[in-house]
Design an enzyme around this catalytic site. Structure first.
Site, PDB file in Angstrom:
ATOM      1  CD  GLU A 190      -7.179   2.179 -13.608  1.00 28.08           C
ATOM      2  OE1 GLU A 190      -6.579   1.702 -14.598  1.00 28.08           O
ATOM      3  OE2 GLU A 190      -7.867   1.487 -12.833  1.00 28.08           O
ATOM      4  CB  CYS A 199     -11.639   6.215  -6.212  1.00 30.55           C
ATOM      5  SG  CYS A 199     -10.486   5.010  -5.575  1.00 30.55           S
ATOM      6  CD  GLU A 201     -15.868   5.425  -4.839  1.00 27.49           C
ATOM      7  OE1 GLU A 201     -15.016   5.616  -5.724  1.00 27.49           O
ATOM      8  OE2 GLU A 201     -16.064   4.307  -4.323  1.00 27.49           O
ATOM      9  CB  CYS A 235     -13.185   6.924  -1.388  1.00 29.18           C
ATOM     10  SG  CYS A 235     -12.403   7.101  -3.000  1.00 29.18           S
TER      11      CYS A 235
HETATM   12  N1  THU Z   1     -11.979   2.209  -7.790  1.00 24.98           N
HETATM   13  C1  THU Z   1     -12.874   3.239  -7.681  1.00 24.98           C
HETATM   14  O1  THU Z   1     -12.878   4.158  -8.504  1.00 24.98           O
HETATM   15  N2  THU Z   1     -13.776   3.218  -6.662  1.00 24.98           N
HETATM   16  C2  THU Z   1     -13.887   2.198  -5.763  1.00 24.98           C
HETATM   17  O2  THU Z   1     -14.751   2.256  -4.880  1.00 24.98           O
HETATM   18  C3  THU Z   1     -13.006   1.036  -5.850  1.00 24.98           C
HETATM   19  C4  THU Z   1     -11.899   1.138  -6.824  1.00 24.98           C
HETATM   20  C5  THU Z   1     -11.060   2.221  -8.938  1.00 24.98           C
HETATM   21  C6  THU Z   1      -9.623   2.502  -8.628  1.00 24.98           C
HETATM   22  C7  THU Z   1      -8.930   1.800  -9.762  1.00 24.98           C
HETATM   23  O3  THU Z   1      -8.901   2.656 -10.887  1.00 24.98           O
HETATM   24  C8  THU Z   1      -9.817   0.627 -10.098  1.00 24.98           C
HETATM   25  O4  THU Z   1     -11.073   0.929  -9.533  1.00 24.98           O
HETATM   26  C9  THU Z   1      -9.302  -0.703  -9.555  1.00 24.98           C
HETATM   27  O5  THU Z   1      -9.098  -0.650  -8.210  1.00 24.98           O
END
Ligand code: THU
Length: 276
Positions: A190, A199, A201, A235
């Site tokens: 983040e 994310c 993925e 993603c």
């Molecule tokens: N997030 C992911 O990394 N993968 C997902 O499949 C869903 C969301 C992360 C993005 C963000 O840093 C946090 O989770 C909240 O949405």
């Protein structure tokens, strides 16, 4: 490896067993440390076990008495992917993935074992096959793994610990199995400027691409939620760029939702670039 002392009380029976087990091979504490480390690795890499060889204890595929190094060496010469390994060794897909994830985590150890292979015949079960050709006669091993991708899911759990999520406090880990002997991990990263967040993925996919791998077998995603999460739209779109592969989403407590890129993003390639 960095180490620190720990003194502990053992039941007398355990202590005498340890004494017998370590006799002529290691000190009592050396063997205790070794067995604890094996237990840790077995937890992190379900499907991996350890067995005695003339050169000490070595990583094996649980239930098959095949050394991880044997599988690794076969893969290095044939470039077999997890599915082809599974066909060749006649075992469960989980065992190929266990071998891949273990060898990716300890590449030096496995390469050293592979160089030593002729002298590593498993001493505990001399009649059991330990080479790929022999293992054709190995009966289908019984394994106590609940999900065929549990090793990949464990790798995603590990990656999750590295998430940088100070804003949402929602940590996500991903582990991507590339075609061939390749494993890539990702976590969400983040940023103070929220929209820059990446994310888990996509992070894993980008790591793979940077290493020259763009064909995938499966991605595991782990978060600490009541039910498995679903990859976000961005993603899914990035996954679809690299074809159809399995998606395993798991919770820390072990619930798994299994899907595919095509199922989560239907018609992603239909029509586009199809102009003539
Ligand atoms: N997030 C992911 O990394 N993968 C997902 O499949 C869903 C969301 C992360 C993005 C963000 O840093 C946090 O989770 C909240 O949405």
């Amino acid at each position: 490896m960095d180490s620190k002392p720990l003194s502990l009380r053992l039941p007398s029976e355990t202590r005498s067993w340890l004494q017998r087990f370590s006799r002529g091979r290691a000190t009592l504490s050396g063997m205790a440390a070794r067995l604890l480390e094996e237990a840790r690795r077995r937890t992190l890499f379900p499907g991996i076990s350890f067995a005695d060889t003339p050169k000490g204890r070595r990583a094996t595929i649980e239930g098959s008495n095949t050394l991880v190094a044997t599988v690794w060496q076969y893969q290095q010469t044939t470039h077999a992917d997890a599915i082809a390994l599974t066909d060749h060794f006649g075992w469960a897909l989980q065992q190929s993935i266990a071998a891949i994830t273990y060898a990716s985590a300890f590449p030096d150890e496995i390469a050293a074992d592979a160089a030593d292979l002729p002298s590593l015949a498993l001493s505990t079960h001399p009649s059991n096959p330990s080479s790929p050709t022999d293992s054709d006669s190995d009966p289908a091993p019984s394994i106590r793994i609940s999900h065929p991708f549990s090793s990949l899911i464990e790798a995603a759990k590990e990656a999750r610990l590295n998430a940088h999520a100070p804003y949402s406090r929602f940590k996500v880990g991903a582990a991507l199995l590339g075609k061939g002997w390749k494993l890539f991990k990702g976590c969400n990263v983040e940023n103070l400027s929220y929209g820059l967040t990446v994310c888990a993925e996509r992070n894993a996919i980008f790591q793979a691409l940077a290493s020259g791998v763009s064909q995938f077998e499966a991605i595991a995603i782990v978060a600490d939620t009541r039910h498995p999460i679903s990859p976000c739209g961005a993603c899914r779109q990035v996954m679809a760029e690299f074809g159809n592969f399995r998606i395993l989403s798991a919770t820390l407590s072990g619930e798994v939702f299994e899907s595919t890129v095509d199922a989560l993003l239907p018609r992603s390639r239909t029509g586009i670039l199809d102009l003539d």
